[in-house]
Design a protein around this motif. Structure first.
Motif, PDB file in Angstrom:
ATOM      1  N   ILE A 122      61.673   5.835  13.049  1.00  0.00           N
ATOM      2  CA  ILE A 122      60.445   5.487  12.318  1.00  0.00           C
ATOM      3  C   ILE A 122      59.823   6.733  11.694  1.00  0.00           C
ATOM      4  O   ILE A 122      59.394   6.720  10.541  1.00  0.00           O
ATOM      5  CB  ILE A 122      59.449   4.760  13.241  1.00  0.00           C
ATOM      6  CG1 ILE A 122      59.978   3.362  13.553  1.00  0.00           C
ATOM      7  CG2 ILE A 122      58.068   4.675  12.612  1.00  0.00           C
ATOM      8  CD1 ILE A 122      59.182   2.622  14.600  1.00  0.00           C
ATOM      9  N   THR A 123      59.784   7.829  12.431  1.00  0.00           N
ATOM     10  CA  THR A 123      59.223   9.074  11.906  1.00  0.00           C
ATOM     11  C   THR A 123      60.045   9.578  10.715  1.00  0.00           C
ATOM     12  O   THR A 123      59.480   9.984   9.694  1.00  0.00           O
ATOM     13  CB  THR A 123      59.178  10.147  13.015  1.00  0.00           C
ATOM     14  OG1 THR A 123      58.400   9.640  14.105  1.00  0.00           O
ATOM     15  CG2 THR A 123      58.561  11.427  12.503  1.00  0.00           C
ATOM     16  N   ALA A 124      61.347   9.536  10.833  1.00  0.00           N
ATOM     17  CA  ALA A 124      62.200   9.973   9.721  1.00  0.00           C
ATOM     18  C   ALA A 124      62.004   9.072   8.503  1.00  0.00           C
ATOM     19  O   ALA A 124      61.974   9.552   7.363  1.00  0.00           O
ATOM     20  CB  ALA A 124      63.662   9.986  10.155  1.00  0.00           C
ATOM     21  N   SER A 125      61.865   7.778   8.728  1.00  0.00           N
ATOM     22  CA  SER A 125      61.643   6.844   7.621  1.00  0.00           C
ATOM     23  C   SER A 125      60.320   7.113   6.929  1.00  0.00           C
ATOM     24  O   SER A 125      60.238   7.109   5.693  1.00  0.00           O
ATOM     25  CB  SER A 125      61.673   5.404   8.128  1.00  0.00           C
ATOM     26  OG  SER A 125      62.913   5.106   8.687  1.00  0.00           O
ATOM     27  N   LEU A 126      59.276   7.334   7.715  1.00  0.00           N
ATOM     28  CA  LEU A 126      57.964   7.628   7.124  1.00  0.00           C
ATOM     29  C   LEU A 126      57.985   8.947   6.358  1.00  0.00           C
ATOM     30  O   LEU A 126      57.368   9.061   5.295  1.00  0.00           O
ATOM     31  CB  LEU A 126      56.879   7.646   8.201  1.00  0.00           C
ATOM     32  CG  LEU A 126      56.484   6.283   8.750  1.00  0.00           C
ATOM     33  CD1 LEU A 126      55.493   6.445   9.883  1.00  0.00           C
ATOM     34  CD2 LEU A 126      55.921   5.400   7.665  1.00  0.00           C
ATOM     35  N   PHE A 127      58.691   9.940   6.879  1.00  0.00           N
ATOM     36  CA  PHE A 127      58.798  11.212   6.169  1.00  0.00           C
ATOM     37  C   PHE A 127      59.551  11.019   4.853  1.00  0.00           C
ATOM     38  O   PHE A 127      59.163  11.574   3.818  1.00  0.00           O
ATOM     39  CB  PHE A 127      59.493  12.262   7.044  1.00  0.00           C
ATOM     40  CG  PHE A 127      59.553  13.605   6.416  1.00  0.00           C
ATOM     41  CD1 PHE A 127      58.403  14.374   6.263  1.00  0.00           C
ATOM     42  CD2 PHE A 127      60.756  14.117   5.940  1.00  0.00           C
ATOM     43  CE1 PHE A 127      58.451  15.624   5.666  1.00  0.00           C
ATOM     44  CE2 PHE A 127      60.810  15.366   5.353  1.00  0.00           C
ATOM     45  CZ  PHE A 127      59.658  16.121   5.208  1.00  0.00           C
ATOM     46  N   GLY A 128      60.612  10.230   4.885  1.00  0.00           N
ATOM     47  CA  GLY A 128      61.343   9.933   3.651  1.00  0.00           C
ATOM     48  C   GLY A 128      60.472   9.204   2.644  1.00  0.00           C
ATOM     49  O   GLY A 128      60.486   9.509   1.448  1.00  0.00           O
ATOM     50  N   LEU A 129      59.693   8.235   3.109  1.00  0.00           N
ATOM     51  CA  LEU A 129      58.766   7.524   2.219  1.00  0.00           C
ATOM     52  C   LEU A 129      57.729   8.473   1.639  1.00  0.00           C
ATOM     53  O   LEU A 129      57.376   8.375   0.462  1.00  0.00           O
ATOM     54  CB  LEU A 129      58.073   6.392   2.971  1.00  0.00           C
ATOM     55  CG  LEU A 129      58.896   5.145   3.214  1.00  0.00           C
ATOM     56  CD1 LEU A 129      58.156   4.181   4.129  1.00  0.00           C
ATOM     57  CD2 LEU A 129      59.230   4.471   1.905  1.00  0.00           C
ATOM     58  N   PHE A 130      57.235   9.396   2.470  1.00  0.00           N
ATOM     59  CA  PHE A 130      56.271  10.377   1.973  1.00  0.00           C
ATOM     60  C   PHE A 130      56.879  11.223   0.869  1.00  0.00           C
ATOM     61  O   PHE A 130      56.252  11.460  -0.163  1.00  0.00           O
ATOM     62  CB  PHE A 130      55.755  11.270   3.098  1.00  0.00           C
ATOM     63  CG  PHE A 130      55.009  12.470   2.587  1.00  0.00           C
ATOM     64  CD1 PHE A 130      53.747  12.326   2.043  1.00  0.00           C
ATOM     65  CD2 PHE A 130      55.596  13.721   2.595  1.00  0.00           C
ATOM     66  CE1 PHE A 130      53.064  13.423   1.537  1.00  0.00           C
ATOM     67  CE2 PHE A 130      54.922  14.820   2.103  1.00  0.00           C
ATOM     68  CZ  PHE A 130      53.652  14.668   1.567  1.00  0.00           C
ATOM     69  N   LEU A 131      58.116  11.672   1.058  1.00  0.00           N
ATOM     70  CA  LEU A 131      58.764  12.501   0.036  1.00  0.00           C
ATOM     71  C   LEU A 131      58.941  11.741  -1.270  1.00  0.00           C
ATOM     72  O   LEU A 131      58.735  12.298  -2.358  1.00  0.00           O
ATOM     73  CB  LEU A 131      60.106  13.023   0.544  1.00  0.00           C
ATOM     74  CG  LEU A 131      60.043  14.083   1.634  1.00  0.00           C
ATOM     75  CD1 LEU A 131      61.439  14.470   2.084  1.00  0.00           C
ATOM     76  CD2 LEU A 131      59.273  15.299   1.168  1.00  0.00           C
ATOM     77  N   ILE A 132      59.310  10.468  -1.181  1.00  0.00           N
ATOM     78  CA  ILE A 132      59.465   9.655  -2.387  1.00  0.00           C
ATOM     79  C   ILE A 132      58.125   9.486  -3.091  1.00  0.00           C
ATOM     80  O   ILE A 132      58.027   9.652  -4.313  1.00  0.00           O
ATOM     81  CB  ILE A 132      60.091   8.294  -2.038  1.00  0.00           C
ATOM     82  CG1 ILE A 132      61.542   8.484  -1.596  1.00  0.00           C
ATOM     83  CG2 ILE A 132      60.013   7.333  -3.215  1.00  0.00           C
ATOM     84  CD1 ILE A 132      62.158   7.257  -0.963  1.00  0.00           C
TER      85      ILE A 132
END
Length: 135
Positions: A15-25
């Motif tokens: 979940i943390t990695a997904s949220l970080f990826g969403l933040f980068l996008i």
């Protein structure tokens, strides 16, 4: 009990990695949008728009880009959970509650704010004279 802790840890990491990826996008989208319109922001500043109003434009664009996309994603998630988990797979314990949807909306709003911070600082630091001479 030990395996359950491992599953919870793995879930938290995913979940943390997904949220970080969403933040980068989200950040990349807002940053490029502002970078493409640097001349427009300089012109608005030269015409007399106050810096807080320019910041407001950056944050508004960020919210209007990210929050509707998140709402659409949450709607699709709710439909998928309802249609697939409950009816097709017969897993009645898997639900997407109102609290989960509210958390998704709050996360989307937080991503919109975080993604707009650096671009709004860049808009504040514009050298209007140099940018307008170049255009």
């Amino acid at each position: 009990v030990e395996r359950l802790a491992d599953v919870n840890t793995i879930t938290a990491v995913v979940i943390t990695a997904s949220l970080f990826g969403l933040f980068l996008i989200c950040f990349n989208t807002v940053l490029h949008s502002v970078a493409e319109r640097v001349g427009q922001f300089a012109l608005l500043n030269a015409v007399g728009f106050a810096p807080p109003r320019l910041i407001w434009l950056v944050f508004l664009e960020s919210f209007l880009t990210i929050v509707p996309a998140a709402a659409l994603g949450l709607s699709c998630a709710w439909l998928a959970v309802h249609a697939i988990a409950t009816e097709k797979l017969n897993l009645p314990g898997i639900t997407l509650t109102a609290g989960g949807l509210a958390d998704g909306v709050l996360i989307a709003m937080g991503l919109a704010v975080a993604a707009a911070l650096l671009p709004s600082v860049q808009v504040l630091r514009l050298d209007c004279g140099r940018l307008l001479r170049r255009a």
